[in-house]
Design a protein around this motif. Structure first.
Motif, PDB file in Angstrom:
ATOM      1  N   GLY A 210       7.127 -35.451  29.473  1.00  0.00           N
ATOM      2  CA  GLY A 210       6.406 -35.718  28.236  1.00  0.00           C
ATOM      3  C   GLY A 210       5.084 -34.979  28.152  1.00  0.00           C
ATOM      4  N   ALA A 211       4.599 -34.871  26.929  1.00  0.00           N
ATOM      5  CA  ALA A 211       3.330 -34.193  26.668  1.00  0.00           C
ATOM      6  C   ALA A 211       2.197 -34.845  27.450  1.00  0.00           C
ATOM      7  CB  ALA A 211       3.028 -34.231  25.176  1.00  0.00           C
ATOM      8  N   ASN A 212       1.255 -34.023  27.888  1.00  0.00           N
ATOM      9  CA  ASN A 212       0.042 -34.449  28.592  1.00  0.00           C
ATOM     10  C   ASN A 212       0.302 -35.188  29.901  1.00  0.00           C
ATOM     11  OD1 ASN A 212      -1.788 -33.420  26.596  1.00  0.00           O
ATOM     12  ND2 ASN A 212      -1.117 -35.113  25.290  1.00  0.00           N
ATOM     13  N   SER A 213       1.449 -34.955  30.503  1.00  0.00           N
ATOM     14  CA  SER A 213       1.792 -35.631  31.753  1.00  0.00           C
ATOM     15  C   SER A 213       1.331 -34.820  32.956  1.00  0.00           C
ATOM     16  CB  SER A 213       3.309 -35.836  31.839  1.00  0.00           C
ATOM     17  OG  SER A 213       3.734 -36.726  30.841  1.00  0.00           O
ATOM     18  N   LEU A 214       1.085 -35.519  34.046  1.00  0.00           N
ATOM     19  CA  LEU A 214       0.766 -34.898  35.326  1.00  0.00           C
ATOM     20  C   LEU A 214       1.873 -35.274  36.294  1.00  0.00           C
ATOM     21  CD1 LEU A 214      -1.017 -33.431  37.396  1.00  0.00           C
ATOM     22  CD2 LEU A 214      -2.225 -35.609  37.727  1.00  0.00           C
ATOM     23  N   VAL A 215       2.672 -34.285  36.679  1.00  0.00           N
ATOM     24  CA  VAL A 215       3.819 -34.521  37.550  1.00  0.00           C
ATOM     25  C   VAL A 215       3.519 -33.936  38.926  1.00  0.00           C
ATOM     26  CG1 VAL A 215       6.296 -34.182  37.863  1.00  0.00           C
ATOM     27  CG2 VAL A 215       5.354 -34.353  35.549  1.00  0.00           C
TER      28      VAL A 215
ATOM     29  N   ILE B 158       5.478 -41.200  35.340  1.00  0.00           N
ATOM     30  CA  ILE B 158       6.452 -42.159  35.842  1.00  0.00           C
ATOM     31  C   ILE B 158       7.683 -42.107  34.953  1.00  0.00           C
ATOM     32  CG2 ILE B 158       4.751 -43.708  36.897  1.00  0.00           C
ATOM     33  CD1 ILE B 158       5.109 -45.515  34.389  1.00  0.00           C
ATOM     34  N   LYS B 159       8.796 -42.532  35.495  1.00  0.00           N
ATOM     35  CA  LYS B 159      10.037 -42.560  34.727  1.00  0.00           C
ATOM     36  C   LYS B 159       9.921 -43.609  33.629  1.00  0.00           C
ATOM     37  CE  LYS B 159      14.951 -43.559  35.257  1.00  0.00           C
ATOM     38  NZ  LYS B 159      16.007 -43.900  36.221  1.00  0.00           N
ATOM     39  N   VAL B 160      10.231 -43.180  32.395  1.00  0.00           N
ATOM     40  CA  VAL B 160      10.175 -44.108  31.263  1.00  0.00           C
ATOM     41  C   VAL B 160      11.528 -44.278  30.584  1.00  0.00           C
ATOM     42  CG1 VAL B 160       7.723 -43.715  30.806  1.00  0.00           C
ATOM     43  CG2 VAL B 160       9.448 -42.297  29.653  1.00  0.00           C
ATOM     44  N   SER B 161      12.495 -43.412  30.956  1.00  0.00           N
ATOM     45  CA  SER B 161      13.777 -43.464  30.270  1.00  0.00           C
ATOM     46  C   SER B 161      14.837 -42.714  31.064  1.00  0.00           C
ATOM     47  CB  SER B 161      13.631 -42.831  28.881  1.00  0.00           C
ATOM     48  OG  SER B 161      14.865 -42.633  28.264  1.00  0.00           O
ATOM     49  N   ASP B 162      16.092 -43.075  30.798  1.00  0.00           N
ATOM     50  CA  ASP B 162      17.221 -42.329  31.351  1.00  0.00           C
ATOM     51  C   ASP B 162      17.731 -41.291  30.362  1.00  0.00           C
ATOM     52  OD1 ASP B 162      17.474 -43.436  33.918  1.00  0.00           O
ATOM     53  OD2 ASP B 162      18.415 -45.238  33.080  1.00  0.00           O
ATOM     54  N   LEU B 163      16.985 -41.027  29.305  1.00  0.00           N
ATOM     55  CA  LEU B 163      17.372 -39.995  28.344  1.00  0.00           C
ATOM     56  C   LEU B 163      17.110 -38.622  28.949  1.00  0.00           C
ATOM     57  CD1 LEU B 163      16.002 -41.532  25.025  1.00  0.00           C
ATOM     58  CD2 LEU B 163      18.368 -41.479  25.847  1.00  0.00           C
ATOM     59  N   ASP B 164      18.068 -37.710  28.754  1.00  0.00           N
ATOM     60  CA  ASP B 164      17.921 -36.367  29.293  1.00  0.00           C
ATOM     61  C   ASP B 164      17.422 -35.405  28.231  1.00  0.00           C
ATOM     62  OD1 ASP B 164      20.096 -35.763  27.702  1.00  0.00           O
ATOM     63  OD2 ASP B 164      21.502 -35.580  29.368  1.00  0.00           O
TER      64      ASP B 164
ATOM     65  N   GLY C 214       6.844 -30.748  28.008  1.00  0.00           N
ATOM     66  CA  GLY C 214       6.059 -30.953  26.805  1.00  0.00           C
ATOM     67  C   GLY C 214       4.666 -30.354  26.867  1.00  0.00           C
ATOM     68  N   VAL C 215       4.012 -30.375  25.728  1.00  0.00           N
ATOM     69  CA  VAL C 215       2.684 -29.786  25.524  1.00  0.00           C
ATOM     70  C   VAL C 215       1.672 -30.304  26.549  1.00  0.00           C
ATOM     71  CG1 VAL C 215       0.772 -29.628  23.878  1.00  0.00           C
ATOM     72  CG2 VAL C 215       3.133 -29.533  23.062  1.00  0.00           C
ATOM     73  N   ASN C 216       0.922 -29.377  27.121  1.00  0.00           N
ATOM     74  CA  ASN C 216      -0.183 -29.650  28.046  1.00  0.00           C
ATOM     75  C   ASN C 216       0.214 -30.398  29.314  1.00  0.00           C
ATOM     76  OD1 ASN C 216      -2.139 -28.337  26.468  1.00  0.00           O
ATOM     77  ND2 ASN C 216      -2.333 -30.140  25.166  1.00  0.00           N
ATOM     78  N   ALA C 217       1.472 -30.353  29.677  1.00  0.00           N
ATOM     79  CA  ALA C 217       1.900 -30.990  30.925  1.00  0.00           C
ATOM     80  C   ALA C 217       1.498 -30.119  32.110  1.00  0.00           C
ATOM     81  CB  ALA C 217       3.410 -31.208  30.919  1.00  0.00           C
ATOM     82  N   VAL C 218       1.245 -30.776  33.233  1.00  0.00           N
ATOM     83  CA  VAL C 218       0.949 -30.093  34.482  1.00  0.00           C
ATOM     84  C   VAL C 218       2.000 -30.541  35.491  1.00  0.00           C
ATOM     85  CG1 VAL C 218      -0.685 -29.821  36.384  1.00  0.00           C
ATOM     86  CG2 VAL C 218      -1.517 -29.960  34.020  1.00  0.00           C
ATOM     87  N   VAL C 219       2.692 -29.564  36.063  1.00  0.00           N
ATOM     88  CA  VAL C 219       3.702 -29.819  37.082  1.00  0.00           C
ATOM     89  C   VAL C 219       3.227 -29.067  38.317  1.00  0.00           C
ATOM     90  CG1 VAL C 219       6.144 -29.653  37.672  1.00  0.00           C
ATOM     91  CG2 VAL C 219       5.470 -29.884  35.266  1.00  0.00           C
ATOM     92  N   ALA C 220       2.861 -29.808  39.364  1.00  0.00           N
ATOM     93  CA  ALA C 220       2.217 -29.147  40.499  1.00  0.00           C
ATOM     94  C   ALA C 220       2.651 -29.743  41.819  1.00  0.00           C
ATOM     95  CB  ALA C 220       0.699 -29.247  40.359  1.00  0.00           C
ATOM     96  N   GLY C 221       2.741 -28.884  42.808  1.00  0.00           N
ATOM     97  CA  GLY C 221       3.041 -29.314  44.163  1.00  0.00           C
ATOM     98  C   GLY C 221       4.439 -28.932  44.588  1.00  0.00           C
ATOM     99  N   ASN C 222       4.741 -29.214  45.833  1.00  0.00           N
ATOM    100  CA  ASN C 222       6.037 -28.916  46.428  1.00  0.00           C
ATOM    101  C   ASN C 222       7.031 -30.002  46.008  1.00  0.00           C
ATOM    102  OD1 ASN C 222       8.051 -27.863  48.004  1.00  0.00           O
ATOM    103  ND2 ASN C 222       7.213 -28.636  49.925  1.00  0.00           N
TER     104      ASN C 222
END
Length: 182
Positions: A149-154, A170-176, A131-139
């Protein structure tokens, strides 16, 4: 051909012709240069020729980056059918791995993070929606069919077929991602 599958994803979403998509979608413009120079990068052509072509590739990709706001280094590993929903502010690390049929929204960063043995870049599975403005970082590993989701830091692994959001995510749903990915 991977670029043909990229174009198909755009036409499937919009219902418009490939020509209209090629003329109007900045994501496809950036993907064109990525696919072109990535094919050279992974080819078996002699090293001296490869270096010369990739030198110009960097220049062309920088031009596309300035024009579209999308950074797709030719050394990243990106599967077929990538869909970039809107241009601008998208940064993909040169060592990132992204699976097939993924959606990346505007403002997304897929980058390096962590310390010592945890330092690295993400591996993103197939059919992942970011989603919009998400950051996915690291190994870390983002499983197939995940939704970020939008604006998340993973910064931790995400199970396939789940939805995460928040800072930290954090996990909020089992929806794929089935509802997001055509």
């Amino acid at each position: 051909m991977k670029y043909a599958k990229d174009i198909k994803r755009y036409t499937d979403y919009s219902g418009k012709s490939a020509l209209v998509m090629l003329l109007t979608q900045q994501g496809l413009w950036a993907l064109f240069y990525y696919r072109l120079f990535n094919s050279v990068y992974v080819s078996n052509i002699p090293s001296i020729f490869k270096k010369v072509i990739l030198f110009f590739g960097v220049l062309f990709q920088k031009k596309a980056e300035i024009f579209t706001g999308i950074t797709l280094p030719y050394s990243a590993q990106i599967g077929e059918g990538l869909y970039i929903g809107h241009h601008s502010g998208i940064i993909i690390n040169a060592n990132a791995i992204i699976g097939s049929n993924c959606n990346i929204s505007q403002g997304v960063t897929i980058g390096v993070s962590g310390r010592k043995e945890h330092r690295g870049v993400p591996t993103i599975g197939d059919r992942v929606y970011i989603g919009v403005n998400a950051v996915v970082a690291g190994n870390i590993i983002i499983g197939d069919g995940a939704v970020i989701g939008a604006n998340s830091l993973v910064t931790r692994n995400v199970e396939g077929g789940t939805t995460v959001m928040g800072v930290p995510a954090i996990k909020v749903s089992d929806l794929d991602s089935q509802e997001y990915i055509l």
